[in-house]
Design a protein around this motif. Structure first.
Motif, PDB file in Angstrom:
ATOM      1  N   ARG A  21      24.458   3.682  42.023  1.00  0.00           N
ATOM      2  CA  ARG A  21      23.127   3.346  42.542  1.00  0.00           C
ATOM      3  C   ARG A  21      23.213   2.566  43.851  1.00  0.00           C
ATOM      4  O   ARG A  21      22.595   2.938  44.854  1.00  0.00           O
ATOM      5  CB  ARG A  21      22.333   2.543  41.508  1.00  0.00           C
ATOM      6  CG  ARG A  21      20.887   2.326  41.923  1.00  0.00           C
ATOM      7  CD  ARG A  21      20.082   1.676  40.787  1.00  0.00           C
ATOM      8  NE  ARG A  21      18.667   1.783  40.978  1.00  0.00           N
ATOM      9  CZ  ARG A  21      17.955   1.055  41.848  1.00  0.00           C
ATOM     10  NH1 ARG A  21      18.555   0.177  42.608  1.00  0.00           N
ATOM     11  NH2 ARG A  21      16.651   1.208  41.952  1.00  0.00           N
ATOM     12  N   GLY A  22      23.982   1.503  43.854  1.00  0.00           N
ATOM     13  CA  GLY A  22      24.128   0.676  45.059  1.00  0.00           C
ATOM     14  C   GLY A  22      24.672   1.459  46.240  1.00  0.00           C
ATOM     15  O   GLY A  22      24.058   1.480  47.323  1.00  0.00           O
ATOM     16  N   PRO A  23      25.825   2.129  46.086  1.00  0.00           N
ATOM     17  CA  PRO A  23      26.369   2.895  47.220  1.00  0.00           C
ATOM     18  C   PRO A  23      25.417   3.994  47.716  1.00  0.00           C
ATOM     19  O   PRO A  23      25.296   4.211  48.925  1.00  0.00           O
ATOM     20  CB  PRO A  23      27.658   3.503  46.659  1.00  0.00           C
ATOM     21  CG  PRO A  23      28.060   2.584  45.558  1.00  0.00           C
ATOM     22  CD  PRO A  23      26.785   2.065  44.977  1.00  0.00           C
ATOM     23  N   LEU A  24      24.726   4.663  46.805  1.00  0.00           N
ATOM     24  CA  LEU A  24      23.819   5.722  47.230  1.00  0.00           C
ATOM     25  C   LEU A  24      22.597   5.170  47.942  1.00  0.00           C
ATOM     26  O   LEU A  24      22.124   5.752  48.929  1.00  0.00           O
ATOM     27  CB  LEU A  24      23.401   6.591  46.035  1.00  0.00           C
ATOM     28  CG  LEU A  24      24.495   7.499  45.474  1.00  0.00           C
ATOM     29  CD1 LEU A  24      24.010   8.220  44.216  1.00  0.00           C
ATOM     30  CD2 LEU A  24      24.964   8.509  46.505  1.00  0.00           C
ATOM     31  N   LEU A  25      22.081   4.026  47.467  1.00  0.00           N
ATOM     32  CA  LEU A  25      20.956   3.395  48.172  1.00  0.00           C
ATOM     33  C   LEU A  25      21.390   2.942  49.565  1.00  0.00           C
ATOM     34  O   LEU A  25      20.639   3.083  50.537  1.00  0.00           O
ATOM     35  CB  LEU A  25      20.394   2.224  47.366  1.00  0.00           C
ATOM     36  CG  LEU A  25      19.568   2.606  46.136  1.00  0.00           C
ATOM     37  CD1 LEU A  25      19.190   1.356  45.342  1.00  0.00           C
ATOM     38  CD2 LEU A  25      18.322   3.379  46.528  1.00  0.00           C
ATOM     39  N   GLY A  26      22.601   2.410  49.682  1.00  0.00           N
ATOM     40  CA  GLY A  26      23.134   2.016  50.990  1.00  0.00           C
ATOM     41  C   GLY A  26      23.278   3.217  51.913  1.00  0.00           C
ATOM     42  O   GLY A  26      22.920   3.152  53.101  1.00  0.00           O
ATOM     43  N   LEU A  27      23.781   4.302  51.396  1.00  0.00           N
ATOM     44  CA  LEU A  27      23.925   5.526  52.182  1.00  0.00           C
ATOM     45  C   LEU A  27      22.558   6.056  52.605  1.00  0.00           C
ATOM     46  O   LEU A  27      22.381   6.504  53.744  1.00  0.00           O
ATOM     47  CB  LEU A  27      24.689   6.582  51.367  1.00  0.00           C
ATOM     48  CG  LEU A  27      25.013   7.889  52.072  1.00  0.00           C
ATOM     49  CD1 LEU A  27      25.865   7.641  53.323  1.00  0.00           C
ATOM     50  CD2 LEU A  27      25.726   8.843  51.123  1.00  0.00           C
ATOM     51  N   ARG A  28      21.593   5.969  51.736  1.00  0.00           N
ATOM     52  CA  ARG A  28      20.236   6.410  52.055  1.00  0.00           C
ATOM     53  C   ARG A  28      19.654   5.568  53.207  1.00  0.00           C
ATOM     54  O   ARG A  28      19.045   6.112  54.134  1.00  0.00           O
ATOM     55  CB  ARG A  28      19.358   6.296  50.811  1.00  0.00           C
ATOM     56  CG  ARG A  28      17.954   6.759  51.021  1.00  0.00           C
ATOM     57  CD  ARG A  28      17.198   6.634  49.720  1.00  0.00           C
ATOM     58  NE  ARG A  28      15.827   7.039  49.901  1.00  0.00           N
ATOM     59  CZ  ARG A  28      14.897   6.891  48.990  1.00  0.00           C
ATOM     60  NH1 ARG A  28      15.200   6.363  47.824  1.00  0.00           N
ATOM     61  NH2 ARG A  28      13.672   7.271  49.218  1.00  0.00           N
ATOM     62  N   ARG A  29      19.843   4.238  53.129  1.00  0.00           N
ATOM     63  CA  ARG A  29      19.365   3.364  54.217  1.00  0.00           C
ATOM     64  C   ARG A  29      20.059   3.715  55.527  1.00  0.00           C
ATOM     65  O   ARG A  29      19.426   3.814  56.584  1.00  0.00           O
ATOM     66  CB  ARG A  29      19.600   1.892  53.868  1.00  0.00           C
ATOM     67  CG  ARG A  29      18.555   1.294  52.959  1.00  0.00           C
ATOM     68  CD  ARG A  29      18.698  -0.226  52.860  1.00  0.00           C
ATOM     69  NE  ARG A  29      19.997  -0.636  52.335  1.00  0.00           N
ATOM     70  CZ  ARG A  29      20.276  -0.727  51.028  1.00  0.00           C
ATOM     71  NH1 ARG A  29      19.353  -0.460  50.130  1.00  0.00           N
ATOM     72  NH2 ARG A  29      21.474  -1.093  50.633  1.00  0.00           N
TER      73      ARG A  29
END
Length: 195
Positions: free
Chosen positions: A165-173
């Motif tokens: 969740r964290g890495p994917l949200l960071g990638l999305r940002r």
């Protein structure tokens, strides 16, 4: 490198979701047989296994109980009295029965059931070709196996969600910011005063 990791993650998640759906569908299907299974299993346990005998499950509406007498008369003629029907109540509206008859009369007996409009127990496709005792045993075993398997898959999906969740949200940002920069740079080179 990121694309490879995302493709791997996506493939694993898709596989787990597909397995979860398959298990849930199977569990839902088998749970429909739960009441009938509980009623017929003890009856099947009373029947000795034999290649000369065949048994099939029947489902009758309680309102159709009069059909039972007609069925017994017709089966008596068909099999020279070599049959047995064991009835049990599933609920106030439904009777389950186990019909035991000579294997050589199987086609005629099934035709008779069809002609009398008596519902034979329709088993799921995965066990439809098995003898009734074996099919019900498989259903009972799968009913016990499926809930833990479903919980295990759900736990794997939850673990993946927590981990990614964290890495994917960071990638999305990051991607959102990158897209905005590209849009902004496109606007920078536009002008109304172009010659």
């Amino acid at each position: 490198a990121v694309n490879v990791r995302l493709d791997t993650l996506s493939a694993r998640a898709a596989s787990l979701v597909a397995d979860l759906k398959k298990h849930r569908d199977e569990h839902s299907l088998f749970s429909r047989y739960d009441k009938v299974l509980k009623v017929l299993s003890p009856l099947i346990g009373m029947v000795r296994e034999s290649r000369e005998l065949e048994c099939t499950g029947l489902i009758l509406s309680s309102k159709e109980a009069a059909l039972a007498t007609l069925l017994e008369d017709a089966l008596s003629l068909l099999t020279d009295g070599r049959f047995e029907i064991l009835y049990r109540e599933v609920d106030k509206d439904t009777l389950a029965a186990l019909l035991i008859f000579p294997a050589e009369k199987a086609a005629e007996a099934r035709t008779l059931l069809w002609e009398k409009n008596i519902g034979e127990l329709r088993l799921p496709a995965s066990v439809a070709e098995k003898p009734l005792p074996e099919a019900l045993e498989i259903i009972a075993r799968r009913q016990a196996e499926l809930p833990p398997a479903i919980r295990e898959i759900e736990a794997s999906l939850a673990g993946m969600a927590r981990e990614w969740r964290g890495p994917l949200l960071g990638l999305r940002r990051w991607l959102g910011n990158r897209i905005e920069r590209i849009r902004a740079s496109g606007l920078f080179y536009e002008t109304h005063a172009t010659f």
